[in-house]
Structures are given as structure tokens and as C-alpha cells.
Write an enzyme that holds these catalytic residues in place. Structure first.
Site, PDB file in Angstrom:
ATOM      1  N   ASP A 161       0.835  -1.201   0.000  1.00  0.00           N
ATOM      2  CA  ASP A 161       0.000   0.000   0.000  1.00  0.00           C
ATOM      3  C   ASP A 161       0.873   1.255   0.000  1.00  0.00           C
ATOM      4  OD1 ASP A 161      -2.181  -1.670   0.198  1.00  0.00           O
ATOM      5  OD2 ASP A 161      -2.372  -1.427   2.371  1.00  0.00           O
ATOM      6  N   ASP A 190      -0.262  -3.579  -4.540  1.00  0.00           N
ATOM      7  CA  ASP A 190      -1.593  -3.751  -3.964  1.00  0.00           C
ATOM      8  C   ASP A 190      -2.416  -2.488  -4.137  1.00  0.00           C
ATOM      9  OD1 ASP A 190      -3.781  -4.835  -2.716  1.00  0.00           O
ATOM     10  OD2 ASP A 190      -2.976  -4.679  -0.692  1.00  0.00           O
ATOM     11  N   ASP A 194      -5.433   2.528   1.693  1.00  0.00           N
ATOM     12  CA  ASP A 194      -6.259   1.546   2.387  1.00  0.00           C
ATOM     13  C   ASP A 194      -6.543   1.992   3.813  1.00  0.00           C
ATOM     14  OD1 ASP A 194      -6.536  -0.166   0.279  1.00  0.00           O
ATOM     15  OD2 ASP A 194      -5.506  -1.864   1.220  1.00  0.00           O
ATOM     16  N   ARG A 243     -11.891  -0.383  -7.158  1.00  0.00           N
ATOM     17  CA  ARG A 243     -11.771   0.145  -5.793  1.00  0.00           C
ATOM     18  C   ARG A 243     -11.423   1.636  -5.787  1.00  0.00           C
ATOM     19  NH1 ARG A 243      -8.863  -4.654  -2.182  1.00  0.00           N
ATOM     20  NH2 ARG A 243     -10.187  -6.361  -2.918  1.00  0.00           N
TER      21      ARG A 243
END
Length: 519
Positions: A161, A190, A194, A243
Site C-alpha cells: 500500500d 496492492d 487503504d 476500488r
């Protein structure tokens, strides 16, 4: 007429600076390090001020960042860490102390509070090194670039992340940063932002997020439902698979963002997640809103959005798109004041303001932004000097920049540059010819009406172009000529390709943006 607002930074008094270990301690100015401009959910729950009022230090390595945290009087002593240079695995080590808990493989903001991490000077780049928040509160991360953080391969950092928050994190402002990867999970990356395990009261504003399989999530699983609320506004999401964000059980206010090239899905509330989605611009994308990859439904309230060349899949098991005619499935009350830009202005405004190195400019809700020539007096959480302080960039015309998402080619390109950089909305990237003259072109699949062009040279190269002409590639007609690059207007012309030909230069030109407008 209202204009974008600049939050400036007071220059450090170098002669009064004190070096302590690897950390440059700067004198604290009389004015506190105000963070003016934080909006959204981060203003609630006591507010988010970061290190305002605390000591300012300059750090040029990851170890220096950790040292600044670890030499505070306590883990909650306010501090502003001004970062300049490239932070990577080679210069980031674990530092121990009573006011910190750090690690060598990431920038660790763990069990700390009241911290501002801000890029200054020539910029701050976190190269393959993520920023990790754990059990932290009242944190500001501003004006930095985080790139190519991996969860597999080498080197790895922060679970892949760019910025990750988990385990009791609250009141965080992620603002004016550039976050990108060079691929998705198959390439070892990734997510860009987040939030999980009880991360609450966060605002993500004026960031550029691009070239990643995953934009970010709020909630790591369908049982991790205690996160949010979160505000996302004036961000650019470009070339992202999915996302943008994924919301598991969380509430999000999502407004005035620009979504370009979402390949699989976009805003994905699920497992009771709710999103108020208003005045966003979605372009050249697929399934930009809905509940996807599950039958645990989420909900949305929509209004004022523009869907430009958006495709929608057919509903089915574990696939619940909101379109092709999105309508609200819930109502969400927003508990703070905010000002909306009209969706039609969003591509232009976001291109001018979002990302690191843009002077921390913000929109004030007007559709004709203009880049100021110098910063206003104000907070210390911005760049030390504005880009090209002595040479103002051209005034931005109203309307949508038609070059965003268009194609590009040219006559030649210098090593490390790309034709596509002139139409990506990022002034930090550019095209250069292999010599002092050359051509770069913007092109479309169908005839496009253009009557105004803005040429923006890259920082440090303003004024290099001394002669140019604009040519309708379809017919060979010369539309305009000039000396110094800037704004050119001409009779409205429908064309598929327009050429910017550099006929004279004092050095190697660097063209950051080739903007086109209908009027």
C-alpha cells in the site's frame, strides 16, 4: 471572480537552523503551523490539525523522519516534518525511542499523534516505500509522491500500500499527494490508499491516484465494518482497475472527483456500505458505481454527476451496477459544510489542483481556475517555494480540457519522456523532442471542435520555447503562430489531430501539457 486558493509555506530561516543528529531542526515561526483548508469528515471528532504549533524539522532520509518522531518529548508532542528528496529502503532504518515505534521497511507512524508529514522544496518522493499509520491520530500527509510500493517481489513495503491505515487510526487528512504504481497484483502491487481495522474520520482530497490495479478500500473484509466515515473530494483516479474506493460497511461522501479510465469497476459500496456520490465526472470507464463481486449490497445517493463514455455490465449474481441510469437507493445526511464545483468543471479543476507539487491549490467552487503567480501568506504546510515563482503560467480558460484522455504522438521524443505526458493532466510529467525543435500532437478518434489551446512548459523550462505554430494536421492549415508558449485562440475548427510545432527554442523544450478547449 473567485479563484483557487493557495496555502503557502513560510521559508525556513536557514541561518537559524540547528542540526541535531540527522535531523535539521528549524525555528518555529510566530504563526502556528496552521493547516487551513481541511474539509470533510476529518474536521469532525475534534478536528485534524496535525503538528500545528509544534517544532518543524527538515528530513531528507527515512531515518531522519523516524529520528524526528523518536526524539520528541512524547508520542503526542506536535511536530511538522518537512521532507525533501528521495526516501527509499537504502536510507530508512528503524529508530528506537520512547515516543515512537518504527520499522526499517516503511515510514512508520505507529502509536503516535499530532504529526504533519509534508513535502517541501524540490519535492518529496517515497520510492518503493509505503507510509504506514497504526494506532495513530491527528495525522496530516501532504504534498508527497509515493510510488511503486510492492507486497511481493523486491523490495516489499507496507503490504503493497502506498498509504495504509489500520488499528484505531482516526482524524487523518491525506491531501495533495501523488500516489501511483506500475501495475496490479500480478506485478506485485496492492493498493494506493487503504483504511481498515477501525480507521475513522478521514479526508482524502486533491490527490492524484493512477496506474494501479486497486485505488483503495475502507474495510479489509466483509466482517471489518467499523471504519469510516470518509470524505473523498477533488481527486484524480486514472487508469485504475477497481476500488475507487471499495466501501465495506462504511459511509463515504464522494464529490468533485475525476475518474478517467477505470477498467473494471469504480465506487463499490457493499456489505451495508453507503456512498453519497455527487458532482463527479466519470470518463472512458466501466461500471463506475454499484455493488460488485458480492451479493452483500451497498447503497448510494447520486446527484449532479456526469457519465461520459461510461459502459455498464448486465446485472446478475454478484454484479449490481448502478447504471446505465443511476438512481439513489438511500439518503445520506452530510454533517459539515462544503462547496461543490459543477461536474462539468471537474476535469479542468482537478487537473489544475490535484497532486503533489501544485502549490497546494484548492478550488473555491468557481469554474474558471487560474494558477496564482505566488503563494498567499498562510500556513506552513505547503511547498517552500511555488513552481516558477517569477514566471506565471498561462491563464486557464473555462470549459473542459479536451486533451485529457485523448491520444498523442509526435516527431521525436527525448529519452525518459513520452508524447502522452502532454495530455495526462499532470504538470510534473512532460515531453521533449530529441533536439531543440520538434512536433507533438493531440488526436481524437472523431472530429473534435477546438478554438483555444494552452501550452504549459514544465517547471524550470518556462520560456524555453521561442517560436511555435499550431497546425490542423487534417488539412495542413496553420491555425496560429507565436513566440513564447502560452494561450492561443483561433477560429473554431473541427479536426481529428492538432500539431504543436516548435520552430525555435533557447534549449531543450519541456512541454508539460498541451491543453485543448472548444471555447
Amino acid at each position: 471572480m473567485r479563484r483557487p486558493v493557495v496555502r503557502g509555506i513560510q521559508a525556513a530561516a536557514a541561518t537559524a537552523a540547528l542540526v541535531v543528529g540527522a535531523v535539521l531542526v528549524l525555528p518555529t515561526p510566530q504563526a502556528s503551523a496552521a493547516t487551513g483548508g481541511v474539509t470533510g469528515y476529518a474536521t469532525l471528532n475534534g478536528g485534524t490539525t496535525g503538528g500545528a504549533g509544534g517544532q518543524r524539522v527538515r528530513a531528507t532520509t527515512g531515518t531522519a523522519i523516524h529520528t524526528a518522531l523518536c526524539t520528541r518529548a512524547s508520542s503526542s508532542t506536535p511536530i511538522i516534518i518537512e521532507v525533501e528528496g528521495t526516501i527509499n529502503h537504502g536510507n530508512t532504518t528503524k529508530v528506537s525511542g520512547g515516543s515512537c515505534n518504527t520499522a526499517a521497511d516503511q515510514i512508520e507512524l505507529k502509536e503516535v499523534s499530532n504529526v504533519t508529514l509534508v513535502g517541501v522544496g524540490g519535492g518529496a518522493i517515497f520510492d518503493q516505500l509505503g507510509i504506514h499509520l497504526r494506532s495513530a491520530s491527528n495525522i496530516i500527509i501532504q504534498n508527497v509522491t509515493v510510488r511503486n510500493v510492492k507486497k511481493s517481489g523486491s523490495p516489499t513495503s507496507n503490504g503493497g500500500d502506498a498509504i495504509g491505515m489500520e488499528s484505531g487510526v482516526h482524524n487523518v487528512w491525506i491531501d495533495h499527494n501523488t500516489l501511483y504504481a506500475s501495475g496490479g497484483e500480478d506485478q506485485g502491487y496492492d493498493s494506493l490508499v487503504d483504511m481498515k481495522a477501525d480507521t475513522t474520520y478521514v479526508t482524502v482530497s486533491y490527490n492524484t491516484l493512477r496506474n494501479s490495479g486497486r485505488g483503495g478500500l475502507v474495510g479489509s473484509s466483509d466482517s471489518d465494518l467499523g471504519n469510516g466515515p470518509v470524505t473523498f473530494h477533488h481527486n484524480l483516479y486514472e487508469n485504475i482497475d477497481s476500488r475507487t474506493p471499495l466501501l465495506r460497511g462504511a459511509t463515504a461522501h464522494i464529490y468533485d472527483n475525476y475518474y478517467l479510465g477505470l477498467t473494471k469497476s469504480g465506487i463499490n459500496p457493499r456489505a451495508g456500505g453507503k456512498a453519497k456520490v455527487e458532482n463527479n465526472y466519470f470518463r472512458n470507464s466501466a461500471d463506475v458505481l454499484g455493488t460488485f463481486y458480492t451479493d452483500l449490497m451497498g447503497y448510494w445517493q447520486v446527484g449532479g454527476n456526469i457519465f461520459d463514455n461510461v459502459t455498464w455490465s448486465a446485472p446478475g449474481t454478484e454484479n449490481h451496477p448502478a447504471g446505465p441510469n443511476p438512481t439513489s437507493t438511500t439518503t445520506i445526511s452530510i454533517p459539515y459544510a462544503y462547496q461543490l464545483d459543477a461536474a462539468g468543471c471537474v476535469p479542468q479543476i482537478v487537473a489544475s489542483t490535484a497532486g503533489a507539487g501544485k502549490g497546494l491549490q484548492v478550488s473555491d467552487g468557481n469554474c474558471a481556475p487560474q494558477t496564482p503567480t505566488s503563494p498567499t501568506s498562510g500556513p506552513t504546510s505547503g511547498p517552500t517555494t511555488p513552481p516558477n515563482p517569477t514566471t506565471p503560467p498561462p491563464t486557464q480558460p473555462g470549459g473542459t480540457n479536451l486533451s485529457l484522455g485523448a491520444g498523442a504522438d509526435g516527431s521525436s521524443k527525448a529519452s525518459g519522456t513520452s508524447y502522452g505526458n502532454v495530455c495526462d493532466g499532470d504538470p510534473g510529467t512532460y515531453w521533449s523532442p530529441s533536439g531543440s525543435t520538434g512536433r507533438v500532437s493531440v488526436k481524437w478518434d472523431s472530429a473534435t471542435r477546438v478554438s483555444r489551446v494552452v501550452i504549459r512548459e514544465a517547471s524550470g523550462a518556462v520560456g524555453t520555447v521561442t517560436g511555435w505554430r499550431l497546425v490542423n494536421n487534417d488539412t495542413g492549415a496553420v491555425l496560429a503562430t507565436g513566440g513564447t508558449a502560452g494561450v492561443a485562440t483561433f477560429a473554431a475548427t473541427s479536426l481529428k489531430k492538432i500539431n504543436f510545432e516548435i520552430t525555435g527554442a533557447s534549449g531543450t523544450p519541456r512541454i508539460a501539457e498541451f491543453e485543448t478547449y472548444a471555447g
